[in-house]
Design a protein around this motif. Sequence first.
Motif, PDB file in Angstrom:
ATOM      1  N   SER A 125     -16.689  48.568 -25.947  1.00 11.90           N
ATOM      2  CA  SER A 125     -15.797  48.633 -24.786  1.00 11.90           C
ATOM      3  C   SER A 125     -14.685  49.658 -24.975  1.00 11.90           C
ATOM      4  N   LEU A 126     -14.410  50.012 -26.235  1.00  9.87           N
ATOM      5  CA  LEU A 126     -13.374  50.986 -26.555  1.00  9.87           C
ATOM      6  C   LEU A 126     -13.980  52.359 -26.899  1.00  9.87           C
ATOM      7  N   ALA A 169     -21.136  35.730 -36.059  1.00 11.16           N
ATOM      8  CA  ALA A 169     -20.669  35.695 -34.671  1.00 11.16           C
ATOM      9  C   ALA A 169     -19.511  36.676 -34.463  1.00 11.16           C
ATOM     10  N   GLU A 170     -18.644  36.840 -35.479  1.00  9.07           N
ATOM     11  CA  GLU A 170     -17.525  37.769 -35.374  1.00  9.07           C
ATOM     12  C   GLU A 170     -18.021  39.215 -35.369  1.00  9.07           C
ATOM     13  N   MET A 171     -19.072  39.477 -36.130  1.00 15.88           N
ATOM     14  CA  MET A 171     -19.642  40.821 -36.132  1.00 15.88           C
ATOM     15  C   MET A 171     -20.171  41.177 -34.749  1.00 15.88           C
ATOM     16  N   TYR A 172     -20.815  40.204 -34.111  1.00 15.18           N
ATOM     17  CA  TYR A 172     -21.348  40.467 -32.780  1.00 15.18           C
ATOM     18  C   TYR A 172     -20.208  40.742 -31.797  1.00 15.18           C
ATOM     19  N   GLU A 173     -19.164  39.906 -31.832  1.00 14.67           N
ATOM     20  CA  GLU A 173     -18.024  40.116 -30.937  1.00 14.67           C
ATOM     21  C   GLU A 173     -17.337  41.450 -31.223  1.00 14.67           C
ATOM     22  N   ALA A 174     -17.277  41.809 -32.502  1.00 18.25           N
ATOM     23  CA  ALA A 174     -16.670  43.090 -32.877  1.00 18.25           C
ATOM     24  C   ALA A 174     -17.487  44.257 -32.325  1.00 18.25           C
ATOM     25  N   SER A 175     -18.800  44.102 -32.300  1.00 18.13           N
ATOM     26  CA  SER A 175     -19.648  45.169 -31.759  1.00 18.13           C
ATOM     27  C   SER A 175     -19.390  45.357 -30.271  1.00 18.13           C
ATOM     28  N   SER A 199     -19.025  52.363 -34.442  1.00 17.76           N
ATOM     29  CA  SER A 199     -18.607  51.064 -34.976  1.00 17.76           C
ATOM     30  C   SER A 199     -19.449  49.934 -34.387  1.00 17.76           C
ATOM     31  N   SER A 200     -19.765  50.038 -33.096  1.00 16.10           N
ATOM     32  CA  SER A 200     -20.565  49.008 -32.450  1.00 16.10           C
ATOM     33  C   SER A 200     -21.932  48.889 -33.108  1.00 16.10           C
TER      34      SER A 200
END
Length: 216
Positions: free
Chosen positions: A66-67, A55-61, A72-73
């Motif tokens: 957005s940046l 789940a953290e990987m998805y949020e990180a993507s 990285s996404s």
Amino acid sequence: MSTVRMARGISFGCILGLVAATITQSPATLLAAADSPEAASAAVQTVDPELFRQAEMYEASRKSLSLNQASSSLDYLRRCASVGRESQEGSTEELTEKCAREYEETSMQIVKGQIALPPDVGSVADMFLQTSSSDGFPKPDDVTQVGVWMRGTEGLRKYWTAVHEGDVETARGTLDEMAQEIEWLRAVGMGGYGKSMKMSRLQMHLMSQMLDRIKA
């Protein structure tokens, strides 16, 4: 070369702060606090990828995209789908499929120009090297494909290493070799050496973008 510029733009104190923060914050929390592509990249470099849950990987993507950190996404979406297939604790089939689907969607947005690529060849090279296997070429168990990939990316890997070591002179010296190899690899990817050698649309697009930047 983007890595060299990036390193210059981040203070030593900022790096120390990010390293210290990893002790008490989760990877997702640390990345969420980043307010620029440079800060996001610095945050990612201080975190062990194994600490990220699916789940953290998805949020990180999503945060990376957005940046304007498309590379990285895609990397996080790739990992997100991969750990799901490997049945990492806490992973779900639903999120695995979502990450795989969004990887394809993001790839097509890049191909169509809806997501802009960085202006420097180094960042595009980073992204291209990361597509190995994840985009279906080369297949890890296909000796011929792996051989073609290694031959076609030798100069690219030299360039990547020189850039990440800050050796600008060596990086410049590999550009001609790199361009010739990319031209050959692109011919392979278009099916010139058999249908089994065809590459993804993202891989073909990234090769064209690298050549444009080298020749500019």
